[in-house]
Design an enzyme around this catalytic site. Structure first.
Site, PDB file in Angstrom:
ATOM      1  N   ASP A  67      -8.812   1.643   2.475  1.00 30.01           N
ATOM      2  CA  ASP A  67      -7.589   2.731   2.448  1.00 30.01           C
ATOM      3  C   ASP A  67      -8.197   4.141   2.610  1.00 30.01           C
ATOM      4  O   ASP A  67      -9.462   4.586   2.736  1.00 30.01           O
ATOM      5  CB  ASP A  67      -7.269   2.964   0.862  1.00 30.01           C
ATOM      6  N   ASN A 137      -7.579   1.273 -14.344  1.00 25.48           N
ATOM      7  CA  ASN A 137      -6.620   0.759 -14.533  1.00 25.48           C
ATOM      8  C   ASN A 137      -6.075  -0.325 -13.935  1.00 25.48           C
ATOM      9  O   ASN A 137      -4.874  -1.363 -13.874  1.00 25.48           O
ATOM     10  CB  ASN A 137      -5.109   1.762 -13.782  1.00 25.48           C
ATOM     11  N   HIS A 139      -6.895  -1.336 -10.517  1.00 29.58           N
ATOM     12  CA  HIS A 139      -6.654  -1.094  -9.182  1.00 29.58           C
ATOM     13  C   HIS A 139      -7.289  -1.622  -8.393  1.00 29.58           C
ATOM     14  O   HIS A 139      -8.258  -1.587  -8.871  1.00 29.58           O
ATOM     15  CB  HIS A 139      -5.988  -0.202  -8.706  1.00 29.58           C
ATOM     16  N   GLU A 144      -1.547  -0.007  -6.893  1.00 27.23           N
ATOM     17  CA  GLU A 144      -1.861   0.076  -8.243  1.00 27.23           C
ATOM     18  C   GLU A 144      -0.726  -1.012  -9.373  1.00 27.23           C
ATOM     19  O   GLU A 144      -0.291  -1.585  -8.762  1.00 27.23           O
ATOM     20  CB  GLU A 144      -1.112   1.410  -8.931  1.00 27.23           C
TER      21      GLU A 144
HETATM   22  C1  F6R Z   1     -11.661   2.995  -2.813  1.00 28.32           C
HETATM   23  C2  F6R Z   1     -11.215   1.916  -3.631  1.00 28.32           C
HETATM   24  C3  F6R Z   1     -10.785   2.418  -5.057  1.00 28.32           C
HETATM   25  C4  F6R Z   1     -11.748   2.186  -5.373  1.00 28.32           C
HETATM   26  C5  F6R Z   1     -11.911   2.218  -7.524  1.00 28.32           C
HETATM   27  C6  F6R Z   1     -13.423   2.506  -8.113  1.00 28.32           C
HETATM   28  O1  F6R Z   1     -12.081   2.767  -0.875  1.00 28.32           O
HETATM   29  O2  F6R Z   1      -9.814   1.811  -3.144  1.00 28.32           O
HETATM   30  O3  F6R Z   1      -9.840   1.787  -5.301  1.00 28.32           O
HETATM   31  O4  F6R Z   1     -12.484   1.232  -5.749  1.00 28.32           O
HETATM   32  O5  F6R Z   1     -11.135   3.482  -7.308  1.00 28.32           O
HETATM   33  O6  F6R Z   1     -13.901   3.754  -7.721  1.00 28.32           O
HETATM   34  P1  F6R Z   1     -15.094   4.067  -8.261  1.00 28.32           P
HETATM   35  O7  F6R Z   1     -15.866   3.293  -7.589  1.00 28.32           O
HETATM   36  O8  F6R Z   1     -14.944   5.381  -7.985  1.00 28.32           O
HETATM   37  O9  F6R Z   1     -15.115   4.466  -9.065  1.00 28.32           O
END
Ligand code: F6R
Length: 244
Positions: A67, A137, A139, A144
């Protein structure tokens, strides 16, 4: 689904890096999906170390990031382009032409960019291995809660809690409210998926993703539908601790 529980973050990172290196040894032109965020930092560090100390070769590796924020120039300090350069790409011998990240630059036509990105994955022959993190959450990538399991790469609105969580990195800058993300359907087409989660803040989401009902309310629960998922957790992410 195989779940490996490691004692700490360092071991989680090493285990993830070892798995990736094994895949790269088996196929030097691996098509690899990659996340950003806090969780994979240790894994990237291990991979960079292997390159510097043991000349691990990334020259044929092809990468596709999950992303990118919409509305940030790619050279913005908080863009995922910048993150990937800093933590991985500029420290190994990957060929720049083998790097793929959605373009979220201001003024981009997000629908066309999403289509282009889907096609790039398709034209590369699909993803051999996809590494993902999980949001508190539930995702995965920026899919989301409520995201359809057959969703493809597209522009999405970020959930308020995702924006709130990102403010720690953006400081006084405004966190973008939108992003381009691989879809859940796109992700489920990867041949293998590696899910990483560390820390108590992820324990609830991990529990719901791995052991709860399969539902768009918890996007990561879609991984239960995939035949080849490995989950690597640290101890802290493994239990849903309830404070009394
Ligand atoms: C990042 C992504 C997000 C993260 C997730 C966890 O490219 O796609 O889904 O993997 O938000 O983020 P961290 O590792 O910062 O807790």
């Amino acid at each position: 689904m195989r779940v490996l529980v490691t004692p700490d973050y360092r071991t989680l990172s090493r285990t993830a890096a070892e798995l990736l290196i094994k895949a790269l040894h088996a196929k030097s032109n691996l098509r690899l999906g990659l996340p950003t965020g806090r969780t994979p930092l240790g894994m990237y560090e291990e991979l960079v170390k292997k390159h510097q100390e043991e000349h691990l070769d990334f020259s044929k590796l092809m990468t596709f990031n999950l992303d990118e924020y919409l509305g940030l120039p790619s050279d913005h300090p908080k863009s995922y382009h910048t993150y990937m350069k800093q933590h991985f790409f500029e420290q190994v011998n990957i060929s720049p032409t083998n790097i793929h990240i959605p373009d979220g630059s201001p003024g981009i036509d997000a629908d066309r960019e999403s289509e282009r990105y889907e096609k790039a994955i398709h034209d590369a022959g699909g993803l051999d291995l996809l590494v993902v993190g999980i949001g508190a959450n539930g995702h995965i990538a920026f899919n989301e809660p409520g995201s359809a399991f057959d969703s493809r790469t597209r522009a999405v609105d970020l959930a308020p809690e995702t924006i709130a969580n990102a403010t720690q990195y953006f400081g006084s800058d405004r966190v973008p409210a939108r992003a381009i993300t691989m879809g859940i359907g796109t992700m489920l087409e990867a041949r293998r998926i590696l899910l990483l989660a560390a820390g108590t803040s992820k324990a609830d989401a991990v529990d719901r993703a791995l052991r709860g009902p399969v539902s768009p309310d918890v996007p990561a629960s879609a991984l239960q539908l995939h035949p080849r998922v490995i989950v690597i957790l640290d101890e802290a992410a493994n239990h849903h601790r309830v404070d009394c």
